[in-house]
Design an enzyme around this catalytic site. Structure first.
Site, short mmCIF file in Angstrom:
data_model
loop_
_atom_site.label_atom_id
_atom_site.label_comp_id
_atom_site.label_asym_id
_atom_site.label_seq_id
_atom_site.Cartn_x
_atom_site.Cartn_y
_atom_site.Cartn_z
N ARG A 411 0.68 3.71 6.04
CA ARG A 411 0.30 2.97 4.98
C ARG A 411 -0.29 3.65 3.94
O ARG A 411 -0.93 3.40 2.76
CB ARG A 411 -0.91 1.82 5.60
CG ARG A 411 -0.27 0.61 6.25
CD ARG A 411 -1.36 -0.32 6.57
NE ARG A 411 -1.89 -0.33 7.76
CZ ARG A 411 -1.28 -1.05 8.77
NH1 ARG A 411 0.23 -1.43 8.61
NH2 ARG A 411 -1.83 -0.98 10.12
N VAL A 412 -0.09 5.18 4.01
CA VAL A 412 -0.65 6.07 3.01
C VAL A 412 0.86 6.35 2.31
O VAL A 412 1.01 6.49 1.21
CB VAL A 412 -1.35 7.15 3.55
CG1 VAL A 412 -1.61 8.26 2.47
CG2 VAL A 412 -2.74 6.83 4.02
#
Length: 549
Positions: A411-412
């Site tokens: 999710r980065v």
């Protein structure tokens, strides 16, 4: 100077009159019952939650339940010396462990005590095991890569410093191998690593320590062990001990990596404790706060914000700044810059060297039959910033690391990649996704058009390209080269069986013919036009020579 007896006697009389005898009190209780690492104690009315209690033989216990007529405590160690009626003393202390450079390279138990036979840990620093995670303002976004050395991860599921990335899969799918490769790849990167083994066989842990020593990783790694034969309270507390040791480096402006192997065993240990303490069970018999034990652990992973201050010129250290206003984060730096311009030339902007540290967490969760929708897996997935899903079918078909790219996610994303990798990895994930989609349909189709056939051919080669042996992490500049070759079609004409031999030969060829290429790419971190042209030339030349060979 003459001493007068009257004056001395007057002083003594005054002291005797004002003397108050303060009684030395110690609150004690007695054991009502003991068993399975849990003791019920009567008579400790003033005991606090989380306080350490002292049992016979120097055995320590942790207060977990405070009830109207007794206290429930978890015992850290062998309970054979504890009997009904044994005297228990309050210590007034919260559980703490030794931290600092002295713990690096050591193997310790869940209480931070050395078990490697190298003597005591001589550190002046100790820290409480249970502390609050940093708040929102104390953090900054994850934007600095933490390279694992694994092509499939660094290209498609990148991990950044300060991130929490879950490694999930069935037993024997290579979860620990991925984590160990990540630790080995931190050599020379200034990252202190902490491997927390929970509920594992002693032989497995010994093998891990041996491998880390063999590859020179124990120089910057601490191993915390709560083995399968140890009591549930020790397995429960071990991850908090590990993260406490890692936080020391995070809070001193350095970088740390924590591997929790694995949290599903910690949850089982906590379930055992909770049921023995008569706490009400919930889903899968886990207590209601099992989510909280993992969230308060993983929230301690963070990339800390930088701190700035505008101070008179000549201020030597951060401790000398006095009452100067401290600005936090990127916005704070702009605000401090603005203040500096109004203050004039006799002031300067300095950064706190103890800020900007990071703690990265790699929790491992073992699934049963590939079921990621079970209670503990879904809990930890919801806490972390992405997951790396290792699949049994892929592992046994020879794809190792057995990463399912479709289910795995970070999710980065590209924020945790260097620009060179970011520019080429996007097409890699797209190519693999199209290959998987087409491969499913091609099983039922007899004749395929050329575009589909080409996509399938490239997909097979990309899957082969991402295969990697254990304990051979690859520097990011070499990853960029081989992924560029795969996505730009330089491998399309090669037989699949030759790709394994093609890769090391390519690296050697570039190091010989273009000796400055890798060093330039490592420092620039961008695949600019000049470097790309050099790489194209190298790939064409090497491809011709390899085909002839």
């Amino acid at each position: 100077m003459q001493l007068r007896a009257e004056e001395i006697s007057q002083i003594i009389k005054k002291q005797i009159q004002s003397y108050e005898q303060a009684p030395l009190t110690m609150e004690t209780g007695s054991v009502l019952s003991v068993g399975d690492g849990i003791a019920r104690v009567y008579g400790l009315a003033g005991a606090m939650a989380g306080e350490l209690l002292e049992f016979p033989g120097g055995l320590m216990g942790l207060t977990l339940n405070l009830e109207s007529d007794n206290v429930g405590a978890a015992l850290f160690g062998d309970t054979t010396a504890v009997k009904e009626g044994s005297i228990v003393k309050r210590t007034g202390r919260i559980l703490d462990v030794p931290v600092g450079e002295a713990a690096v390279g050591r193997v310790v138990n869940a209480l931070g005590q050395p078990i490697d036979g190298k003597g005591p840990i001589d550190s002046p620093h100790r820290r409480r095991v249970e502390v609050k995670a940093p708040g929102i303002l104390a953090r900054q976004p994850v934007k600095e890569p933490l390279q694992t050395g694994l092509k499939a991860i660094d290209a498609m599921v990148p991990i950044g410093r300060g991130q929490r990335e879950l490694i999930i899969g069935d037993r024997q799918t290579g979860k620990t191998a991925v984590a160990l490769d990540a630790i080995i790849n931190q050599r020379g990167q200034g990252v202190y690593c902490f491997y927390i083994a929970i509920g594992q066989k002693q032989s497995t842990v010994a093998s891990v320590v041996d491998k880390l020593t063999q590859y020179g990783a124990m120089e910057y790694t601490t191993v915390i062990v709560a083995g399968a034969s140890e009591a549930a309270p020790l397995q429960f507390i071990a991850p908090y001990t590990g993260v406490t040791m890692a936080e020391y480096f995070r809070d001193s402006g350095r970088h740390a990596l924590c591997v929790y192997d694995d949290l599903s065993k910690q949850a089982v240990a906590y379930r055992q404790l909770s049921l023995l303490l008569r706490r009400p069970p919930g889903r899968e018999a886990y207590p209601g706060d099992v989510f909280y034990i993992h969230s308060r652990l993983l929230e301690r992973a963070a990339k800390m914000a930088d701190q700035w201050a505008v101070v008179p010129k000549g201020t030597r250290t951060w401790s000398d700044i006095g009452s100067a206003k401290v600005y936090v984060g990127e916005q704070g730096k702009h605000a401090a810059d603005g203040e500096l311009k109004t203050k004039g030339d006799s002031f300067e902007l300095i950064r706190n060297p103890l800020s900007g540290g990071s703690l990265t967490a790699l929790p491992i969760i073992e699934t049963q039959g590939g079921d990621v929708s079970a209670y503990i897996p879904t809990n930890v997935i919801s806490i972390t910033d992405g997951q790396i899903f290792l699949e049994t079918d892929l592992f046994y078909s020879g794809v190792r690391p057995a990463i399912n790219v479709g289910v795995s996610v970070s999710r980065v994303g590209g924020n945790a990649q260097i620009k060179a990798m970011k520019s080429i990895a996007g097409t890699l994930k797209l190519d693999l996704a199209q290959y998987r989609e087409k491969a499913a349909f091609s099983q039922f189709a007899s004749d395929l058009d050329k575009v589909t056939r080409d996509q399938l051919e490239r997909g097979v080669r990309l899957v082969e390209l991402l295969k990697q042996g254990q304990y051979v992490p690859l520097p990011v500049e070499k990853q960029v080269v081989i992924i560029y070759a795969g996505t730009k079609g330089y491998l399309d004409h090669l037989p699949v069986a030759q790709i394994a031999a093609y890769e090391p030969g390519l690296y050697s060829f570039i190091e010989t013919k273009f000796p400055k290429f890798f060093e330039t790419l490592r420092t620039k971190k961008v695949l600019d036009k000049e470097l790309e042209e050099t790489l194209k030339t190298a790939l064409v030349e090497y491809g011709k020579g390899f085909a002839k060979a």
